[in-house]
Design a protein around this motif. Structure first.
Motif, PDB file in Angstrom:
ATOM      1  N   LYS A  43      -3.271   3.964  -0.109  1.00 14.07           N
ATOM      2  CA  LYS A  43      -2.534   3.070  -0.996  1.00 14.07           C
ATOM      3  C   LYS A  43      -1.395   3.826  -1.672  1.00 14.07           C
ATOM      4  CE  LYS A  43      -6.156  -0.267  -2.119  1.00 14.07           C
ATOM      5  NZ  LYS A  43      -6.837  -0.963  -3.230  1.00 14.07           N
ATOM      6  N   VAL A  44      -0.168   3.358  -1.454  1.00 19.22           N
ATOM      7  CA  VAL A  44       1.013   4.027  -1.995  1.00 19.22           C
ATOM      8  C   VAL A  44       1.767   3.055  -2.892  1.00 19.22           C
ATOM      9  CG1 VAL A  44       3.170   5.213  -1.490  1.00 19.22           C
ATOM     10  CG2 VAL A  44       1.211   5.491   0.052  1.00 19.22           C
ATOM     11  N   PHE A  45       1.897   3.404  -4.162  1.00 20.03           N
ATOM     12  CA  PHE A  45       2.686   2.616  -5.116  1.00 20.03           C
ATOM     13  C   PHE A  45       4.081   3.218  -5.163  1.00 20.03           C
ATOM     14  CE2 PHE A  45       4.238   1.044  -9.155  1.00 20.03           C
ATOM     15  CZ  PHE A  45       3.688  -0.228  -9.253  1.00 20.03           C
ATOM     16  N   LEU A  46       5.080   2.412  -4.804  1.00 15.28           N
ATOM     17  CA  LEU A  46       6.454   2.904  -4.656  1.00 15.28           C
ATOM     18  C   LEU A  46       7.379   2.146  -5.586  1.00 15.28           C
ATOM     19  CD1 LEU A  46       8.670   4.501  -3.076  1.00 15.28           C
ATOM     20  CD2 LEU A  46       8.626   2.655  -1.382  1.00 15.28           C
ATOM     21  N   THR A  47       7.907   2.825  -6.615  1.00 12.23           N
ATOM     22  CA  THR A  47       8.909   2.180  -7.457  1.00 12.23           C
ATOM     23  C   THR A  47      10.286   2.373  -6.818  1.00 12.23           C
ATOM     24  OG1 THR A  47       9.552   4.051  -8.887  1.00 12.23           O
ATOM     25  CG2 THR A  47       7.530   2.862  -9.463  1.00 12.23           C
ATOM     26  N   GLY A  48      11.151   1.388  -7.042  1.00 18.22           N
ATOM     27  CA  GLY A  48      12.493   1.477  -6.474  1.00 18.22           C
ATOM     28  C   GLY A  48      12.541   1.134  -4.998  1.00 18.22           C
ATOM     29  N   HIS A  49      11.543   0.384  -4.508  1.00 18.32           N
ATOM     30  CA  HIS A  49      11.457   0.110  -3.070  1.00 18.32           C
ATOM     31  C   HIS A  49      12.568  -0.795  -2.557  1.00 18.32           C
ATOM     32  CE1 HIS A  49       9.701  -3.475  -4.829  1.00 18.32           C
ATOM     33  NE2 HIS A  49       9.638  -4.062  -3.648  1.00 18.32           N
ATOM     34  N   THR A  50      13.296  -1.474  -3.442  1.00 19.92           N
ATOM     35  CA  THR A  50      14.383  -2.349  -3.016  1.00 19.92           C
ATOM     36  C   THR A  50      15.725  -1.633  -2.984  1.00 19.92           C
ATOM     37  OG1 THR A  50      14.810  -3.120  -5.275  1.00 19.92           O
ATOM     38  CG2 THR A  50      13.216  -4.383  -3.957  1.00 19.92           C
ATOM     39  N   GLY A  51      15.773  -0.398  -3.446  1.00 23.30           N
ATOM     40  CA  GLY A  51      17.020   0.359  -3.439  1.00 23.30           C
ATOM     41  C   GLY A  51      17.291   1.002  -2.088  1.00 23.30           C
ATOM     42  N   PHE A  52      18.397   1.712  -1.995  1.00 22.59           N
ATOM     43  CA  PHE A  52      18.800   2.322  -0.725  1.00 22.59           C
ATOM     44  C   PHE A  52      17.777   3.363  -0.256  1.00 22.59           C
ATOM     45  CE2 PHE A  52      21.171   6.160   0.884  1.00 22.59           C
ATOM     46  CZ  PHE A  52      21.205   5.747   2.214  1.00 22.59           C
ATOM     47  N   LYS A  53      17.560   4.393  -1.048  1.00 18.14           N
ATOM     48  CA  LYS A  53      16.600   5.425  -0.655  1.00 18.14           C
ATOM     49  C   LYS A  53      15.180   4.854  -0.636  1.00 18.14           C
ATOM     50  CE  LYS A  53      17.138   9.654  -2.323  1.00 18.14           C
ATOM     51  NZ  LYS A  53      17.042  10.834  -3.225  1.00 18.14           N
ATOM     52  N   GLY A  54      14.877   3.967  -1.583  1.00 13.75           N
ATOM     53  CA  GLY A  54      13.552   3.359  -1.637  1.00 13.75           C
ATOM     54  C   GLY A  54      13.227   2.551  -0.403  1.00 13.75           C
ATOM     55  N   ALA A  55      14.223   1.862   0.153  1.00 17.22           N
ATOM     56  CA  ALA A  55      13.991   1.063   1.353  1.00 17.22           C
ATOM     57  C   ALA A  55      13.743   1.952   2.569  1.00 17.22           C
ATOM     58  CB  ALA A  55      15.183   0.139   1.603  1.00 17.22           C
ATOM     59  N   TRP A  56      14.455   3.074   2.678  1.00 17.39           N
ATOM     60  CA  TRP A  56      14.169   4.031   3.750  1.00 17.39           C
ATOM     61  C   TRP A  56      12.756   4.597   3.591  1.00 17.39           C
ATOM     62  CZ3 TRP A  56      16.522   5.404   8.232  1.00 17.39           C
ATOM     63  CH2 TRP A  56      17.840   4.974   8.433  1.00 17.39           C
ATOM     64  N   MET A  57      12.372   4.868   2.355  1.00 11.41           N
ATOM     65  CA  MET A  57      11.020   5.365   2.073  1.00 11.41           C
ATOM     66  C   MET A  57       9.983   4.307   2.445  1.00 11.41           C
ATOM     67  SD  MET A  57       9.725   8.149   0.524  1.00 11.41           S
ATOM     68  CE  MET A  57       8.300   8.721  -0.390  1.00 11.41           C
ATOM     69  N   LEU A  58      10.254   3.064   2.082  1.00  9.94           N
ATOM     70  CA  LEU A  58       9.348   1.963   2.384  1.00  9.94           C
ATOM     71  C   LEU A  58       9.152   1.805   3.890  1.00  9.94           C
ATOM     72  CD1 LEU A  58       7.745  -0.606   1.699  1.00  9.94           C
ATOM     73  CD2 LEU A  58       9.930  -1.828   1.535  1.00  9.94           C
ATOM     74  N   LYS A  59      10.240   1.805   4.635  1.00  9.75           N
ATOM     75  CA  LYS A  59      10.145   1.640   6.085  1.00  9.75           C
ATOM     76  C   LYS A  59       9.388   2.809   6.716  1.00  9.75           C
ATOM     77  CE  LYS A  59      11.217  -0.511   9.968  1.00  9.75           C
ATOM     78  NZ  LYS A  59      10.723  -1.867  10.287  1.00  9.75           N
ATOM     79  N   THR A  60       9.646   4.025   6.236  1.00  9.96           N
ATOM     80  CA  THR A  60       8.959   5.201   6.778  1.00  9.96           C
ATOM     81  C   THR A  60       7.468   5.133   6.505  1.00  9.96           C
ATOM     82  OG1 THR A  60      10.964   6.526   6.431  1.00  9.96           O
ATOM     83  CG2 THR A  60       8.914   7.720   6.796  1.00  9.96           C
ATOM     84  N   LEU A  61       7.096   4.801   5.270  1.00  6.92           N
ATOM     85  CA  LEU A  61       5.676   4.681   4.921  1.00  6.92           C
ATOM     86  C   LEU A  61       4.996   3.588   5.739  1.00  6.92           C
ATOM     87  CD1 LEU A  61       5.904   5.082   1.051  1.00  6.92           C
ATOM     88  CD2 LEU A  61       4.501   6.504   2.566  1.00  6.92           C
ATOM     89  N   SER A  62       5.706   2.493   5.985  1.00  7.66           N
ATOM     90  CA  SER A  62       5.152   1.410   6.793  1.00  7.66           C
ATOM     91  C   SER A  62       4.867   1.879   8.217  1.00  7.66           C
ATOM     92  CB  SER A  62       6.137   0.229   6.824  1.00  7.66           C
ATOM     93  OG  SER A  62       5.690  -0.786   7.694  1.00  7.66           O
ATOM     94  N   LEU A  63       5.807   2.641   8.791  1.00  6.26           N
ATOM     95  CA  LEU A  63       5.611   3.158  10.145  1.00  6.26           C
ATOM     96  C   LEU A  63       4.471   4.169  10.204  1.00  6.26           C
ATOM     97  CD1 LEU A  63       9.351   3.601  11.197  1.00  6.26           C
ATOM     98  CD2 LEU A  63       7.754   1.865  12.023  1.00  6.26           C
ATOM     99  N   LEU A  64       4.184   4.817   9.069  1.00  9.35           N
ATOM    100  CA  LEU A  64       3.080   5.779   9.006  1.00  9.35           C
ATOM    101  C   LEU A  64       1.729   5.100   8.773  1.00  9.35           C
ATOM    102  CD1 LEU A  64       4.776   8.579   6.852  1.00  9.35           C
ATOM    103  CD2 LEU A  64       4.309   8.648   9.313  1.00  9.35           C
ATOM    104  N   GLY A  65       1.760   3.802   8.536  1.00  4.65           N
ATOM    105  CA  GLY A  65       0.508   3.059   8.388  1.00  4.65           C
ATOM    106  C   GLY A  65      -0.036   2.979   6.978  1.00  4.65           C
ATOM    107  N   ALA A  66       0.819   3.199   5.967  1.00  3.20           N
ATOM    108  CA  ALA A  66       0.363   3.140   4.580  1.00  3.20           C
ATOM    109  C   ALA A  66       0.232   1.686   4.108  1.00  3.20           C
ATOM    110  CB  ALA A  66       1.337   3.891   3.676  1.00  3.20           C
TER     111      ALA A  66
END
Length: 359
Positions: free
Chosen positions: A13-36
């Motif tokens: 379980k990963v809580f990610l603040t700023g997930h709608t921003g530029f860097k946050g969205a790249w982080m979100l997509k990467t975490l999703s591909l990693l299965g988080a």
């Protein structure tokens, strides 16, 4: 790299603040591909072309739209989710905008960070917390020497000062509530990541170099730049994103050792002037020209800033994968794909992430 990160984050379980921003969205997509399993907390994206929508962000995470300053909502969402990791990226991230909204910049970046740490303090479980600040937290002497993690903090403009203040808040919480000597009681690893200027596809922010370049080139107009000789530690956004994830992986295994600050930046040879980065972008795009703005009384922006990344290289086994030319080329490839084939841009982002992780 891919196996190491999957082993760390798959099913977590990963809580990610700023997930709608530029860097946050790249982080979100990467975490999703990693299965988080991801819950995001951030403000609403400004336009339908924001990266969060392009990657179908609402489908790959539980997205909470709210302000960091809403302390009760933030605490409720973190307590309800019971995260294994917290990555705090949410911020007011723009230097020039901070001159227009200084008090709000301090509220979001300082009080917002304290609110995140207050919420984490309520958790009665093991949790690793990685708080993202910036290379601009250092008291900038405009010298040629790269800044190390133990150098003096400071800040000329409201944005830089707010992030330096956030670091003082983090240090206070780490000493007072998350002291490594008492780890067996609180079970929280608290680390800080400082990154330089990032580039990459999907950034449309005002007063940022690559968005300004792309908008002008796409419209077949000259690119207008303000400070052609200003030197910055440029890097592709995936470089620090992977750095943050590696830091989280190390923190999970040895929280008492890695609860400290780390710089993430390019090699010193890739800390280039704005004009050099612009020429690389035009070369990659295939055509274009630029002009230098002659603006009097423009807000102060740092002229020279470099990071020493030795600590991340030695302790985290992290190192930049791309030089400046490769980073610019990968970025311009993304924008070309966007303008030619916008409907499949989410798949293209996944392609770039997987290629990066598998190299």
């Amino acid at each position: 790299m891919l196996n190491k990160l999957e082993n760390t984050y798959k099913g977590k379980k990963v809580f990610l603040t700023g997930h709608t921003g530029f860097k946050g969205a790249w982080m979100l997509k990467t975490l999703s591909l990693l299965g988080a399993d991801i819950k995001g907390y951030a403000l609403e994206p400004k336009t339908k072309e924001d990266l969060f929508y392009l990657i179908n962000g609402n489908e790959i995470c539980d997205s909470v739209i709210d302000d960091l300053r809403n302390k009760k909502r933030l605490e409720d969402e973190i307590m309800d989710f019971q995260p294994d990791f917290v990555f705090h990226l949410a911020a007011q991230p723009l230097v020039r905008l901070s001159y227009d909204i200084p008090a709000e910049t301090f509220e979001v970046n300082v009080i917002g960070t304290a609110n995140v740490l207050d919420a984490v303090h309520l958790l009665n479980k093991k949790c690793e917390v990685i708080l993202i600040t910036t290379d601009k937290v250092y008291h900038n002497n405009e010298w040629i020497y790269p800044y190390r993690e133990n150098d003096r903090l400071g800040g000329y403009d409201p944005y830089s000062a707010s992030k330096a203040c956030a670091e003082l808040v983090i240090d206070s919480y780490r000493n007072s509530f998350f002291n490594i000597k008492n780890y067996n009681i609180h079970k929280k690893g608290i680390a800080v990541a400082r990154a330089g200027n990032v580039i990459g596809g999907g950034d449309w922010s005002k007063d940022r170099l690559i968005p300004d370049i792309v908008k002008a080139l796409a419209a077949e107009k000259p690119v207008s730049i303000r400070n052609p000789q200003s030197v910055r530690p440029w890097q592709h956004v995936l470089e620090p994103v992977v750095g943050y994830l590696l830091l989280g992986a190390h923190l999970m295994k040895e929280p008492q050792k890695y609860s400290q600050a780390y710089n993430f930046g390019p090699q010193l040879s890739d800390s280039l002037p704005v004009a050099a980065m612009l020429k690389l972008a035009i070369q990659s795009w295939g055509k274009g020209e630029y002009v230098v703005e002659n603006i009097e009384r423009q807000p102060h922006e740092a002229g020279l800033l470099k990071l020493d990344i030795s600590k991340a290289i030695v302790e985290l086994n992290w190192h930049p994968r791309m030089n400046a030319e490769q980073a610019v080329s990968m970025t311009m490839d993304w924008y070309r794909e966007f303008f030619m084939n916008k409907e499949s841009i989410s798949e293209y982002i996944a392609f770039q992430i997987n290629k990066f992780l598998n190299e």
